[in-house]
Design an enzyme around this catalytic site. Structure first.
Site, PDB file in Angstrom:
ATOM      1  N   ASP A 238      49.895  15.623  76.994  1.00 20.30           N
ATOM      2  CA  ASP A 238      49.909  14.421  76.175  1.00 20.30           C
ATOM      3  C   ASP A 238      50.915  14.678  75.048  1.00 20.30           C
ATOM      4  OD1 ASP A 238      49.515  11.958  75.083  1.00 20.30           O
ATOM      5  OD2 ASP A 238      47.327  12.073  75.060  1.00 20.30           O
TER       6      ASP A 238
HETATM    7  C1  BGC Z   1      48.572   8.865  74.482  1.00 21.06           C
HETATM    8  C2  BGC Z   1      49.002   8.904  75.941  1.00 21.06           C
HETATM    9  C3  BGC Z   1      50.390   8.345  76.075  1.00 21.06           C
HETATM   10  C4  BGC Z   1      51.323   9.142  75.174  1.00 21.06           C
HETATM   11  C5  BGC Z   1      52.753   8.647  75.210  1.00 21.06           C
HETATM   12  C6  BGC Z   1      49.589   9.504  73.572  1.00 21.06           C
HETATM   13  O1  BGC Z   1      49.290   9.248  72.243  1.00 21.06           O
HETATM   14  O2  BGC Z   1      47.325   9.512  74.331  1.00 21.06           O
HETATM   15  O3  BGC Z   1      48.100   8.165  76.726  1.00 21.06           O
HETATM   16  O4  BGC Z   1      50.815   8.369  77.400  1.00 21.06           O
HETATM   17  O5  BGC Z   1      50.890   9.037  73.840  1.00 21.06           O
HETATM   18  O6  BGC Z   1      52.820   7.410  74.600  1.00 21.06           O
END
Ligand code: BGC
Length: 842
Positions: A238
């Site tokens: 993530d």
């Molecule tokens: C989220 C993810 C997301 C990533 C990129 C994170 O804050 O938890 O689900 O894919 O950001 O935007």
């Protein structure tokens, strides 16, 4: 079970004489390590030396945003995950996945960051809307359908967030404490299905920790994901979740996103040189990255035929198997919204309406004109347009008098100003002039935008910029006292014709990527405007004053904060309109701050005075239909006093079109609840999402969702699996073998008859229970389901597959079976199971 790992094991099935291994051998350590951090915010790094192109990753999962969060490059906004889950239809999940593949393909996206398959452990979870269900079997089945459809078209799916990221509070640091059986049977189960049955090419590791180790360093990445399930794809972190060099690099974590900076890079090269991280671990990661690139057409000579245009390297792909996704049917968003809508109540068969009977319709609620089509946070896409409930109903009832009353206002964030009311001073066309200025006030970058809610998420802004300035000429559609608002962190001022009207200076602390970015605080100020008389609006935002956060991303919004001079009078007016109308629709819902990534909900109650509005309208008109525009459960204390309750979820960009279809019976509400709908917040068995001393204890074990409600002997407002259609049904025979062997799938059949006057859909649901078990077990658990569409009077023998796993439990070291009699229960909801039979497991 220990989950912290610093050892390096060769993952199962690691390719060593493979083509990937040969390419890896051709690269230097620096070249290899460089590939393991993103090349940019949304891209992997390219390596021309081995024909590797850069791969583009994009958020979804209810659309594909692409590389830019920008209204000038809009994308299809489909219904959110709870709506898709409500279809209980793997065939539909497949259609949905194909549409996403097409969206991805047209945006040059190689990896779609979804589906989100964490569970609805507590209804307060802020990202509930983005996850499928409280049930692991339903979540897993849908994940399989979604992943397969996307990947069949050469786009990698990246199920997320592995694992136990079921709430948002302190999401970067929370350590989830969960016993092994619960982890296996609930939270890991959807990921297991997505990997072993769906064949996912990617998995995203979560921010949180589980049982003492943060997920990017957690041994759960190795086991069961890799060694047991045979996951041969890439573990994408993530965003910013990799926070260590050695601990994460020694484990199974493959790719640190975003880039180009991460705790890996040079530090990792040094760690390898000094023997602290084995080079074999690096090689294995790079090999997996190359394999993924081959699958998605980003490696010369790779698997897929339909190469993505790669601007960085021009890497050419080889012949392969991926299908080119067909363009979606023009009304797919509308069809999808109807397919997932759940008719919770339909007293006296109020619905569907016959358009001829509706000469006048009273529509009320703010959500009828500014609905939420999607939840907040990284799942957001920018749709090309939105059909509001009011627009949709007016279009479908051209001969009726359709009157709207606000009734109550609920906005807690600026309502964006429509671009047709804005003139960009630089172009004379619609929109906003956006300028980045340096410390001396010199323009370093400028662009013309069409929206007043702007996000620079991973889009580079000039490093020398100190100030962000937005200017537009606004021609108000309504005059009088007006409340203007801005939303951002840091110091921001909104000027109207040069006069400061709103000033804000919010600080949230620097570590959050979500709350400040996705749900920035709102400040407002009052002014008086004249309808049709243009004013200059200028927003000045001090970029140096904002918390940098984890990614330096920026969001800034301005607009109106609707106000009512007299709240009582507004409700009374809506009731009066309803009294004089043939029927009434009240659209209620949650707000931007209520359901979003980055925070959990504080209450399940509908915000503002929506409950009062519903009561007043329902008292004035017995034909009141309440439309619920929320991604997860809300309380509906008036539910038994209204004619019908239709849950539309966050239904995507064609909300209004779908709503009209549903109310007028052009389409049937196809949904059944994928999660329990409580009557009172105090009744919810598992509610709290706030960690204590950094830990969130899943002390309830296996008992979440309907399992917990059954165990507590409490009755929700609407049970898991509930949903009505426009016809009636009879289920009259459940057939199942008397005995089965451990590890065998079985198929049950249920005879289903549509006893009503029109064609319809039903979802046959099959649950198991185990009386007199020696184990702690749920009261019953979903074992299989099958949607069926039948014409009036038609009967079908509906086959429901029950996978062997439904009879198994995790015994601490493997899947075990408790021989003896299980009871199979079949019906149309977890609380409506008229048929049952014993089945003996040997
Ligand atoms: C989220 C993810 C997301 C990533 C990129 C994170 O804050 O938890 O689900 O894919 O950001 O935007």
């Amino acid at each position: 079970m220990t989950q912290s790992s610093t050892d390096v094991r060769q993952p199962a099935g690691e390719p060593d004489d493979s083509r990937e291994a040969r390419l890896v051998a051709a690269l230097s350590l620096e070249q290899k390590v460089r590939l393991l951090t993103g090349g940019s915010f949304w891209r992997t790094a390219a390596e021309p030396a081995v024909g590797l192109g850069s791969m583009l990753l994009s958020d979804g999962p209810s659309g594909v945003r692409g590389e830019f969060w920008d209204e000038r490059e809009p994308s299809l906004n489909l219904p959110s995950a709870t709506s898709l889950a409500a279809t209980w239809d793997l065939g539909f999940a497949d259609h949905y996945g194909v549409v996403l593949a097409h969206e991805a393909r047209t945006r040059g996206v190689h990896l779609l960051l979804g589906p989100t398959i964490n569970l609805h452990r507590s209804p307060l979870g802020g990202r509930h809307f983005e996850c499928f269900s409280e049930d692991p079997a339903l979540s897993g089945a849908l994940a399989v359908g979604f992943v397969r459809a996307v990947q069949r078209h050469g786009i990698a799916a990246v199920p997320k967030h592995y694992v136990a990221n079921d709430a948002e509070t302190d999401r970067y640091t929370v350590d989830v404490r969960v016993d092994e059986r619960t982890l296996r049977e609930l939270y890991l189960a959807p990921f297991e299905a997505a990997v072993t049955e769906g064949g996912a090419w990617g998995v995203m590791s979560a921010y949180n920790g589980v049982n003492g180790a943060t997920m990017t360093e957690n041994d759960l990445l190795h086991s069961p994901l890799d060694d047991e399930w045979g996951f041969d794809g890439v573990i994408v972190s993530d965003w910013t979740a990799v926070q260590s060099t050695e601990a994460s690099a020694r484990g199974r974590q493959d790719l640190a996103m975003p880039g180009p900076h991460s705790p890996w890079g040079e530090k990792l090269v040094a760690a390898v040189r000094e023997g602290r991280v084995p080079e074999a671990a690096i090689d294995a990661k790079v090999a997996r990255l190359l394999r993924l690139a081959a699958r998605v057409g980003a490696l010369a000579g790779g698997d897929t035929e339909t190469a993505h245009g790669d601007t960085e390297t021009g890497a050419v792909t080889g012949a392969g198997r991926a299908l080119v996704p067909p363009p979606p049917p023009a009304d797919f968003a509308r069809e999808a919204a109807a397919a997932g809508a759940v008719l919770l109540r339909n007293h006296g068969n109020e619905l569907p309406w016959n358009a001829r009977d509706i000469g006048s319709l009273a529509v009320s609620g703010q959500a009828a004109v500014t609905p939420r089509t999607q939840g907040g946070g990284s799942a957001t896409v920018v749709p090309p347009h939105v059909v509001t409930p009011l627009d949709g109903l007016r279009a479908a009832l051209p001969d009726a008098r359709v009157v709207h009353d606000m009734g109550t206002v609920i906005s807690d964030a600026p309502v964006p100003l429509p671009s047709h009311t804005l003139t960009n001073p630089a172009t004379g066309g619609p929109g906003v002039r956006t300028r980045f200025l340096d410390a001396e006030g010199r323009e370093v970058f400028a662009e013309d935008r069409l929206a007043t809610d702007l996000v620079w998420f991973g889009t580079s802004r000039p490093a020398s910029a100190h100030t962000l300035e937005l200017t537009t000429r606004y021609r108000p559609e309504h005059g009088g006292p007006t409340r203007l608002a801005i939303a951002s962190v840091g110091r921001t001022t909104l000027y109207v014709d040069g006069e400061p009207v709103v000033e804000a200076d919010f600080s949230l602390g620097g570590s959050e990527l979500g709350a400040g970015l996705f749900v920035p605080p709102t400040a407002s100020g009052g002014t008086t405007l004249e309808a049709g008389r243009e004013v200059e609006l200028r927003v000045v935002h001090d970029l140096t004053s904002r918390d940098a956060g984890r990614t330096g991303s920026v969001s800034l919004a301005f607009g109106l904060l609707p106000e009512l001079a007299d709240a009582e009078a507004a409700i009374a007016r809506a009731a009066e309109t309803a009294r004089g109308a043939d029927a009434a629709v009240v659209v209620v819902g949650t707000t931007t701050r209520a359901e979003t990534e980055g925070r959990d909900r504080e209450t399940l109650a509908l915000p503002g005075r929506q409950d009062d509005l519903v009561r007043a309208v329902a008292a004035a008109n017995p034909r009141t239909v309440v439309v619920v525009n929320a991604g997860g459960p809300v309380l509906m204390p008036w539910r038994d006093d209204v004619a019908a309750v239709l849950l539309t979820w966050f239904p995507g960009q064609d909300f209004g079109g779908a709503l009209a279809d549903l109310l007028l019976g052009v389409r049937e509400p196809g949904g059944r609840l994928p999660t329990t709908w409580p009557a009172e917040q105090a009744d919810v068995p598992v509610l709290d999402t706030r960690p204590t001393d950094g830990r969130l204890d899943y002390a309830e074990g296996l008992h979440i969702g309907y399992r917990a409600w059954l165990r507590a002997g409490r009755t929700p407002a609407y049970a898991f699996g509930h949903g009505l259609g426009y016809t009636t049904w009879r289920l009259d025979e459940l057939t199942l073998p008397d005995g089965i062997g451990a590890g065998e799938d079985v198929t049950a059949t249920v005879r289903v008859t549509n006893t009503g006057p029109r064609a319809g859909k039903q979802v046959v649901q099959l649950y198991l229970s185990r009386p007199d078990s020696a184990l702690d077990r749920p009261a019953r658990w979903l074992a299989g389901f099958a949607p069926v569409h039948l014409g009036p009077g038609a009967t079908a023998e509906v086959a429901v597959r029950i996978p062997a796993r439904a009879f198994a439990h995790w015994d601490g070291s493997g899947w075990s079976h408790e021989p003896g009699a299980f009871t199979a229960h079949a019906g149309t909801a977890s609380d409506a199971l008229p048929l049952s039979r014993e089945v003996h497991l040997s």
